[in-house]
Design an enzyme around this catalytic site. Structure first.
Site, short mmCIF file in Angstrom:
data_model
loop_
_atom_site.label_atom_id
_atom_site.label_comp_id
_atom_site.label_asym_id
_atom_site.label_seq_id
_atom_site.Cartn_x
_atom_site.Cartn_y
_atom_site.Cartn_z
N ARG A 296 -50.59 28.24 150.09
CA ARG A 296 -49.76 28.23 148.73
C ARG A 296 -48.46 27.73 149.11
O ARG A 296 -47.72 27.38 148.13
CB ARG A 296 -49.89 29.89 148.47
CG ARG A 296 -51.35 30.29 147.76
CD ARG A 296 -51.40 31.66 147.37
NE ARG A 296 -52.51 31.85 146.98
CZ ARG A 296 -53.14 33.23 146.63
NH1 ARG A 296 -52.52 34.19 147.21
NH2 ARG A 296 -54.34 33.20 145.84
N TYR A 443 -55.37 24.47 142.29
CA TYR A 443 -55.92 25.04 143.60
C TYR A 443 -55.08 25.72 144.22
O TYR A 443 -53.80 26.03 143.75
CB TYR A 443 -56.25 23.73 144.32
CG TYR A 443 -55.22 22.63 144.85
CD1 TYR A 443 -55.54 21.67 145.51
CD2 TYR A 443 -53.99 22.94 144.71
CE1 TYR A 443 -54.64 20.58 145.79
CE2 TYR A 443 -52.98 21.94 145.24
CZ TYR A 443 -53.53 20.93 145.70
OH TYR A 443 -52.77 19.82 146.31
N GLU A 444 -55.62 26.55 145.11
CA GLU A 444 -55.11 27.83 145.97
C GLU A 444 -54.39 28.76 144.92
O GLU A 444 -53.82 29.56 144.96
CB GLU A 444 -53.76 27.31 146.68
CG GLU A 444 -54.02 26.30 147.51
CD GLU A 444 -55.25 26.19 148.29
OE1 GLU A 444 -55.72 27.09 148.72
OE2 GLU A 444 -55.56 24.88 148.76
N GLY A 445 -55.33 28.99 143.88
CA GLY A 445 -55.12 29.97 142.71
C GLY A 445 -54.45 29.48 141.69
O GLY A 445 -53.09 29.04 141.91
N GLN A 450 -51.94 33.41 140.47
CA GLN A 450 -50.38 33.76 141.00
C GLN A 450 -49.67 34.78 140.26
O GLN A 450 -49.16 35.73 140.91
CB GLN A 450 -49.68 32.67 141.13
CG GLN A 450 -50.43 31.35 141.76
CD GLN A 450 -50.78 31.68 143.28
OE1 GLN A 450 -49.88 32.39 143.83
NE2 GLN A 450 -51.86 31.09 143.56
#
Length: 606
Positions: A296, A443-445, A450
């Site tokens: 992140r 991506y990565e949330g 977030q």
């Protein structure tokens, strides 16, 4: 096509003048290795590699993309040679222990290097970037045998790593993971299942790929409490550290993507592949968050990188492109028209890009110092200090990832807009930056995830609002220290107001959530964006404070640099920070505005 020039003056301004990295390094157990000469050598070397090796491959890599042939993936022309140079330069092991072949320098230097690499060529950066999370996970949770088996090759860069979470039926909701882990008599496991969207999941850059995989044991509890974490190598390591037989991990396909086309995103099939438990049984998600937090912060860097590259592409064009006359009068009377940089709206876009790139960079560099302190505490076995810095970084992470990627995408779009119709044409390279930037908010949330992590977990659930109170207290302390500075008065007043408002909004949502549970979800993205604008304002104020101090002391040699810092800070407070008020008004509205329309009434067929 934008040509990349590493912004070393701004990098050194932040490191040496704003955040005092030399003093920071002295507080770290490995900080003595990061002496000023060594740091300068690293910055100059990284800049040279990025400008002259990676940047020229950015557009050609996008044109060619990766190719898939019966399970094998080939990266674009020039990538393998560039990666070999990356290995030879020792860049992958910059911040890893000497016992595994690394240089044992602070983690922050690795993040600063990653920003340069990502700006020059984000697709390339994805390959070594995923390995960083893999290494961090093994270093923190692996056994001594696992560390000795995998870390030397990963640190050298001859092996790479991945993160295998997502499956066809689930992305963020990892409680739905179905990949199975069947125990064997020798302590290993047979891993079976399919993982999708695996960045750098298959490629031709390294001799082996080490997959970090979430899977379930047969007797595992349902949901996220029943997930374990496994190391699954593409090729089985031999006793002497070499490459053994192929593990049944196969690449079923690679995705045909909107952007970052030179980065291979793979579908991986695990067919009773041999894996090894890392960390504790059914606690894989906890270990995986080590990987996720690394990823992140890396994705937050992407927002800064695309803002910087788009600005570097747009600025020369704005100076050269002639169109109409400035409303305030001719600026270049000897020419047929004035350069578009003299038009206020074009300046608005350029200043927005610059404010995002330089403001975002300062946020990243401060977070990098927290990462240094957290890593130092981990290596020293100081659990209390580790938790303290992990909590601080945990508050920053969703803001950095969510806010900076949204702003980076905006900056990329502005760069394309400066070019007008030419920005839409592939050969100029500006539309590629937009396409590459688009994935960063996903991506990565996603931004929404977030936001829920920030408001729901970090602010309301874990700290009951105390984390915001602590952070705004830090900002107000800064305000008190600079209240008498004539350059700083307007910044201090606005910062004081936004800090007070931040606390009030947090309390208001906390109280509303007692009766309206959906308010947390409906307010989350606005809360994250408000937090991002407030946080970036603080970091711009810090830069303005240092710049004004330098000017007061008569720093004539670089007066233009420092004056520009104050002017961009002025622009941020005048034009970007006011956006926070729209988010403030929206977040406190009742959730019924979003929830009152029943699902069956959403329709396009009337």
């Amino acid at each position: 096509m934008p040509t990349y020039k590493a912004p070393l003056r701004d990098v050194r301004f932040l490191m040496n003048e704003v955040f005092d990295y030399p003093a920071h390094f002295k507080t770290l157990s490995n900080g003595e290795l990061a002496d000023p000469d060594t740091v300068d050598m690293i910055l100059d070397g990284a800049a040279d590699f990025c400008e002259n090796v990676l940047a020229p491959l950015n557009q050609s890599g996008d044109d060619e993309g990766c190719t898939f042939d019966n399970g094998d993936v080939k990266t674009p022309k020039g990538f393998k040679e560039a990666y070999d140079q990356f290995i030879q330069g020792g860049w992958q092991g910059l911040s890893y222990p000497e016992e595994f072949g690394g240089q044992n320098l602070p983690q922050s230097l690795n993040l600063i290097k990653a920003e340069m690499m990502g700006t020059a060529n984000w697709s390339f950066q994805m390959y070594p970037g995923l390995s960083i999370g893999c290494m961090n996970t093994i270093l923190q949770f692996g056994t001594e045998e696992q560390k000795n088996t995998y870390m030397p090759h990963l640190v050298a860069g001859t092996w790479s790593g991945t993160m295998c979470l997502t499956e066809p039926q689930c992305g963020t909701d990892l409680g739905q993971v179905k990949t199975k882990a069947e125990p064997n008599a020798d302590g290993s496991y047979n891993i079976s299942g399919t993982k999708i969207f695996i960045s750098a999941g298959e490629h031709d850059l390294t001799e082996n790929i080490i997959h970090i995989v979430l899977a379930r044991l047969p007797d595992a509890p349902a949901g996220t409490r029943g997930i374990s974490l496994f190391i699954v190598p593409k090729f089985m390591p031999t006793a002497d550290g070499g490459i053994g037989e192929r593990n049944p991990v196969t690449c079923g396909s690679i995705e045909h993507k909107m952007g970052i086309r030179a980065s291979a995103t793979a579908v991986l099939n695990f067919e009773e592949a041999t894996g090894y438990l890392i960390g504790e049984v059914n606690k894989g998600l906890h270990a995986m968050f080590t990987f996720m937090n690394t990823a992140r912060i890396g994705t937050a860097i992407q927002g800064v990188s695309h803002a910087e590259l788009s600005f570097q592409g747009a600025l020369p064009y704005a100076k050269d492109r002639m169109s109409m006359r400035a409303l305030s009068g001719k600026k270049e009377p000897e020419k047929v028209a004035d350069a578009i940089i003299h038009h206020a709206d074009v300046r608005r876009m350029l200043l927005t890009q610059k404010a995002i790139a330089e403001g975002g960079r300062s946020m990243i560099y401060y977070a990098a110092q927290l990462a240094d302190k957290m890593t130092d505490a981990l290596m020293a076995g100081d659990d209390a200090k580790y938790e303290e810095y992990d909590d601080k970084l945990g508050f920053y992470t969703p803001i950095l990832k969510g806010f900076l990627t949204e702003m980076g995408l905006e900056a990329a779009n502005h760069g394309m807009q400066v070019y007008g119709g030419h920005g839409y044409i592939k050969e100029w390279g500006m539309e590629q930056i937009v396409r590459d930037a688009r994935i960063s908010t996903l991506y990565e949330g996603t931004t929404g995830i977030q936001a829920l992590d920030l408001l729901g977990r970090k602010v309301l659930l874990s700290s009951k609002g105390k984390v915001v109170a602590s952070y705004t207290t830090e900002i107000l302390k800064f305000c008190g220290q600079h209240a008498r500075n004539k350059y700083m008065r307007r910044f201090i007043w606005d910062l004081t107001k936004v800090c007070t408002q931040w606390g009030i909004l947090t309390t208001r949502i906390m109280l509303t959530a007692r009766k309206d549970r959906d308010i947390v979800s409906s307010a989350a993205v606005d809360y994250l964006m408000f937090s991002g604008y407030a946080m970036m304002a603080y970091f711009w104020a810090q830069q303005a404070a240092v710049a004004s101090e330098k000017l007061e002391k008569g720093g004539k040699e670089e007066a233009d640099f420092y004056k520009a810092k104050i002017k961009v800070a002025d622009f941020y407070f005048d034009r970007l920070l006011p956006r926070a008020q729209g988010h403030a008004e929206a977040m406190v509205n009742p959730s019924r505005g979003l929830t009152s329309l029943k699902a069956e009434h959403f329709s396009f067929d009337y």
